[in-house]
Design an enzyme around this catalytic site. Structure first.
Site, PDB file in Angstrom:
ATOM      1  NE  ARG A  24      -6.798   4.491   4.119  1.00  0.00           N
ATOM      2  CZ  ARG A  24      -5.822   4.706   4.929  1.00  0.00           C
ATOM      3  NH1 ARG A  24      -6.129   5.017   6.345  1.00  0.00           N
ATOM      4  NH2 ARG A  24      -4.645   5.052   4.655  1.00  0.00           N
ATOM      5  NE  ARG A  73      -1.125  11.445   7.435  1.00  0.00           N
ATOM      6  CZ  ARG A  73      -1.125  12.655   7.513  1.00  0.00           C
ATOM      7  NH1 ARG A  73      -1.955  13.358   7.796  1.00  0.00           N
ATOM      8  NH2 ARG A  73       0.280  13.260   7.500  1.00  0.00           N
ATOM      9  NE  ARG A  79       0.051  10.238   9.679  1.00  0.00           N
ATOM     10  CZ  ARG A  79      -0.334   8.928   9.048  1.00  0.00           C
ATOM     11  NH1 ARG A  79      -1.505   8.816   9.301  1.00  0.00           N
ATOM     12  NH2 ARG A  79       0.673   8.645   8.171  1.00  0.00           N
ATOM     13  N   PRO A  80       1.660  16.452  11.254  1.00  0.00           N
ATOM     14  CG  PRO A  80       3.364  17.702  12.369  1.00  0.00           C
ATOM     15  CD  PRO A  80       2.675  16.414  12.419  1.00  0.00           C
ATOM     16  CB  ILE A  81       2.909  17.984   5.796  1.00  0.00           C
ATOM     17  CG1 ILE A  81       1.836  19.058   5.575  1.00  0.00           C
ATOM     18  CG2 ILE A  81       1.981  16.637   5.815  1.00  0.00           C
ATOM     19  CD1 ILE A  81       1.212  19.300   4.107  1.00  0.00           C
ATOM     20  CG  ASP A  82       6.808  20.366  10.418  1.00  0.00           C
ATOM     21  OD1 ASP A  82       6.142  19.190  10.081  1.00  0.00           O
ATOM     22  OD2 ASP A  82       7.592  20.363  11.432  1.00  0.00           O
ATOM     23  CB  CYS A 116      -5.468  10.460  11.009  1.00  0.00           C
ATOM     24  SG  CYS A 116      -4.044   9.633  11.401  1.00  0.00           S
ATOM     25  CB  ILE A 133       7.010   6.330  14.856  1.00  0.00           C
ATOM     26  CG1 ILE A 133       8.006   5.417  14.540  1.00  0.00           C
ATOM     27  CG2 ILE A 133       6.664   7.036  13.399  1.00  0.00           C
ATOM     28  CD1 ILE A 133       9.336   5.878  14.257  1.00  0.00           C
ATOM     29  CE  LYS A 156      -1.838   2.072   4.049  1.00  0.00           C
ATOM     30  NZ  LYS A 156      -1.370   3.298   4.080  1.00  0.00           N
ATOM     31  CG  ASP A 166       2.633   1.172   9.449  1.00  0.00           C
ATOM     32  OD1 ASP A 166       2.985   1.522   8.276  1.00  0.00           O
ATOM     33  OD2 ASP A 166       2.783   2.232  10.422  1.00  0.00           O
TER      34      ASP A 166
HETATM   35  C1  EPZ Z   1       4.293   6.684   6.438  1.00  0.00           C
HETATM   36  O1  EPZ Z   1       3.562   7.791   6.901  1.00  0.00           O
HETATM   37  C2  EPZ Z   1       3.377   5.630   6.252  1.00  0.00           C
HETATM   38  N1  EPZ Z   1       2.101   6.016   5.386  1.00  0.00           N
HETATM   39  C3  EPZ Z   1       2.729   5.169   7.551  1.00  0.00           C
HETATM   40  O2  EPZ Z   1       1.871   4.136   7.488  1.00  0.00           O
HETATM   41  C4  EPZ Z   1       3.975   4.762   8.435  1.00  0.00           C
HETATM   42  O3  EPZ Z   1       3.373   4.419   9.681  1.00  0.00           O
HETATM   43  C5  EPZ Z   1       5.037   5.985   8.707  1.00  0.00           C
HETATM   44  O4  EPZ Z   1       5.443   6.375   7.185  1.00  0.00           O
HETATM   45  C6  EPZ Z   1       6.146   5.490   9.144  1.00  0.00           C
HETATM   46  O5  EPZ Z   1       6.825   4.371   8.860  1.00  0.00           O
HETATM   47  C7  EPZ Z   1       2.510   5.963   4.015  1.00  0.00           C
HETATM   48  O6  EPZ Z   1       3.390   5.611   3.549  1.00  0.00           O
HETATM   49  C8  EPZ Z   1       1.283   6.483   3.044  1.00  0.00           C
HETATM   50  P1  EPZ Z   1       6.306   9.968   8.565  1.00  0.00           P
HETATM   51  P2  EPZ Z   1       4.313   9.286   6.808  1.00  0.00           P
HETATM   52  O7  EPZ Z   1       6.347  11.270   7.492  1.00  0.00           O
HETATM   53  O8  EPZ Z   1       4.917   9.469   5.681  1.00  0.00           O
HETATM   54  C9  EPZ Z   1       5.964  13.353  11.996  1.00  0.00           C
HETATM   55  C10 EPZ Z   1       0.016   2.728   7.583  1.00  0.00           C
HETATM   56  O9  EPZ Z   1      -0.870   2.326   8.652  1.00  0.00           O
HETATM   57  N2  EPZ Z   1       6.373  14.226  10.834  1.00  0.00           N
HETATM   58  O10 EPZ Z   1       7.558   9.059   8.604  1.00  0.00           O
HETATM   59  O11 EPZ Z   1       3.014  10.275   7.123  1.00  0.00           O
HETATM   60  C11 EPZ Z   1       4.987  12.660  11.963  1.00  0.00           C
HETATM   61  O12 EPZ Z   1       3.835  13.265  12.554  1.00  0.00           O
HETATM   62  C12 EPZ Z   1       0.450   4.293   7.595  1.00  0.00           C
HETATM   63  O13 EPZ Z   1       0.037   2.312   6.544  1.00  0.00           O
HETATM   64  C13 EPZ Z   1       6.289  15.765  11.091  1.00  0.00           C
HETATM   65  O14 EPZ Z   1       6.262  16.146  12.416  1.00  0.00           O
HETATM   66  O15 EPZ Z   1       5.067   9.248   8.067  1.00  0.00           O
HETATM   67  C14 EPZ Z   1       5.080  11.138  12.530  1.00  0.00           C
HETATM   68  O16 EPZ Z   1       4.872  11.532  14.179  1.00  0.00           O
HETATM   69  C15 EPZ Z   1       0.284   4.857   8.975  1.00  0.00           C
HETATM   70  N3  EPZ Z   1       6.597  16.592  10.396  1.00  0.00           N
HETATM   71  C16 EPZ Z   1       6.477  11.142  12.084  1.00  0.00           C
HETATM   72  O17 EPZ Z   1       7.048  12.244  11.798  1.00  0.00           O
HETATM   73  C17 EPZ Z   1       6.451  16.154   8.904  1.00  0.00           C
HETATM   74  O18 EPZ Z   1       6.486  16.956   8.070  1.00  0.00           O
HETATM   75  C18 EPZ Z   1       6.613   9.919  11.359  1.00  0.00           C
HETATM   76  O19 EPZ Z   1       5.858  10.388   9.874  1.00  0.00           O
HETATM   77  C19 EPZ Z   1       6.158  14.839   8.629  1.00  0.00           C
HETATM   78  C20 EPZ Z   1       6.285  13.929   9.731  1.00  0.00           C
END
Ligand code: EPZ
Length: 418
Positions: A396, A92, A121-124, A116, A326, A22, A304
């Site tokens: 999903r 997302r 889960r910010p995107i900063d 969520c 995480i 996925k 996950d």
């Molecule tokens: C990806 O999410 C996966 N989703 C998640 O899988 C997975 O848990 C995660 O990576 C960690 O491995 C997809 O690939 C679609 P991150 P992502 O950016 O990219 C913080 C599932 O169940 N963060 O590595 O959103 C964030 O809040 C899903 O399949 C910031 O603070 O993960 C989190 O605490 C759930 N600012 C941590 O980093 C940012 O700009 C990890 O986020 C981005 C992230």
């Protein structure tokens, strides 16, 4: 609403073939729009996220041919339109259209809701990187307008090895002027899958899978092709089900190299497995040892997997711990495991699990994708009937769930109610 009904404690035998990942597919489909010609993506998983992304491709006027599991896209008449609320709030990963549209058209307008149930889960980090590449970003009621007169390479350091930020910045950098280096990049296999895909079109990306990724911008991307890698999280979910109720259950089409950390934990607790080069045969036992798991970025123990794995820990002798590092909250399934007879004390970041405990069927609710997956694992182990409400969360991320499990002897049905 959809529900999943399970009559538990049936031994499962036979073969389950793991589908495409996925978390690769939801990045590969947006990445495809960077191409100037046509692409073929094989092994697309049959999950609801895939169809939600197809709806976005439609408004972008991308011609699609989907003959499961092969997706063909013609990007020659693509149009840069707004990715609106009703489309992008479903998943997302719609944020990948920010990097892809910015990279392709130097402008992206994407509605993106924050947060969520597992965290804010910010995107900063994504936004900071786009700005370093010369983009301006306006945010108004969750609508992001990102544009760049001159999108150029940059030296980007990620404060955290964010998967999403790493992928999104690769998408933006692929056609930018000059060279981008992403330091402290995430190393997940899904990122390598995306880089391989873009390089098949003529992109110049090196270092994917390491903490330093270099992207030399190119002007044009020709026909590309890629195969979605097997889903390592789905692999582990079915291995956990095998450890709970398997009888020589074969989990097929796996990449062992992608699952070393969780596999080593399964071995620690004493599972009965036979490992071959692309499949594992697993049988349930009833004397597992307790262990502790701490979630980390790849190649550490995946966040996950921790939710489904915690169900297995309820069957381990003694006290086990889960430390989530995480996200803010991946314990949505815990109250329901306790309702089914588990003995879990927990807060938002840690769980203490005393086992083994007998699980009995109950009415439970999926709060998020992997919490729902954990409840499927628990329902398959529990004595009696389990009903999982809000089952859409599970669908999903797990394609052909009912067929895969019914084919190996599970009594499971997905139903639509009210
Ligand atoms: C990806 O999410 C996966 N989703 C998640 O899988 C997975 O848990 C995660 O990576 C960690 O491995 C997809 O690939 C679609 P991150 P992502 O950016 O990219 C913080 C599932 O169940 N963060 O590595 O959103 C964030 O809040 C899903 O399949 C910031 O603070 O993960 C989190 O605490 C759930 N600012 C941590 O980093 C940012 O700009 C990890 O986020 C981005 C992230």
């Amino acid at each position: 609403m959809k529900i999943i009904e399970i009559q538990g404690n049936k031994p499962l035998s036979g073969t389950i073939k793991v589908s495409g990942a996925k978390n690769s597919a939801v990045a590969l489909i947006p990445a495809a729009i960077l191409c100037d010609e046509e692409v073929v993506i094989e092994n697309i998983p049959d999950i609801s996220d895939t169809y939600d992304l197809f709806n976005i491709l439609e408004v972008l006027n991308v011609k699609k041919e989907y003959d499961k599991p092969i997706l063909k896209l013609d990007l020659r008449n693509i149009r840069n339109t707004i990715v609106d609320k009703d489309l992008s709030s479903k998943l997302r990963a719609s944020y990948y259209f920010m990097g892809a549209l910015l990279g392709k058209f130097k402008k992206a307008v994407v509605y993106f809701p924050g947060g969520c149930s597992i965290g804010s889960r910010p995107i900063d980090y994504h936004i900071k990187g786009f700005k370093q590449m010369g983009a301006t970003v306006e945010i108004e009621n969750d609508k992001y307008t990102i544009s760049a007169k001159n999108l150029h390479g940059a030296n980007i350091y990620l404060d955290f090895e964010s998967v999403g930020a790493t992928v999104n910045l690769i998408l933006a950098a692929t056609k930018a002027e000059g060279t981008t280096i992403i330091h402290n990049a995430a190393r997940e296999p899904e990122i390598v899958n995306v880089a391989t895909f873009l390089n098949s079109m003529g992109a110049k990306i090196t270092g994917a899978g390491t903490n330093e990724i270099k992207i030399i911008g190119v002007k044009y991307l020709k026909k590309g092709q890629v195969e979605v890698i097997p889903d390592r999280i789905e692999t582990l979910t079915y291995l956990i089900i095998g450890a709970l109720v398997g009888k020589n259950l074969k989990i097929d089409n796996i990449i062992p190299a992608h699952i070393q950390a969780p596999l080593s934990k399964l071995i620690d607790i004493g599972v009965d497995i036979k490992q071959n080069n692309n499949n594992i045969i697993i049988s349930a036992k009833n004397d597992y040892n307790s262990t502790d798991i701490k979630t980390l970025v790849y190649p550490g123990f995946p966040t996950d997997v921790a939710q489904p794995f915690s169900v297995l820990l309820t069957q381990c002798k003694g006290i086990s711990h889960v430390y989530e590092t995480i996200y803010e909250n991946r314990m949505g399934h815990m109250p329901y495991l306790n309702k089914m007879g588990a003995n879990v004390q927990y807060n938002l970041k840690e769980a203490k699990i005393k086992g083994p405990t007998k699980l009995k069927g109950a009415e439970v609710t999926a709060t998020d994708l992997r919490a729902g997956a954990a409840l499927v694992c628990a329902g398959l182990k529990a004595e009696g009937k389990t009903v999982i409400f809000d089952a859409e969360h599970v669908l999903r991320g797990y394609g052909d769930l009912e067929t895969k499990l019914t084919n190996v002897g599970a009594k499971i049905a997905i139903k639509k109610i009210k």
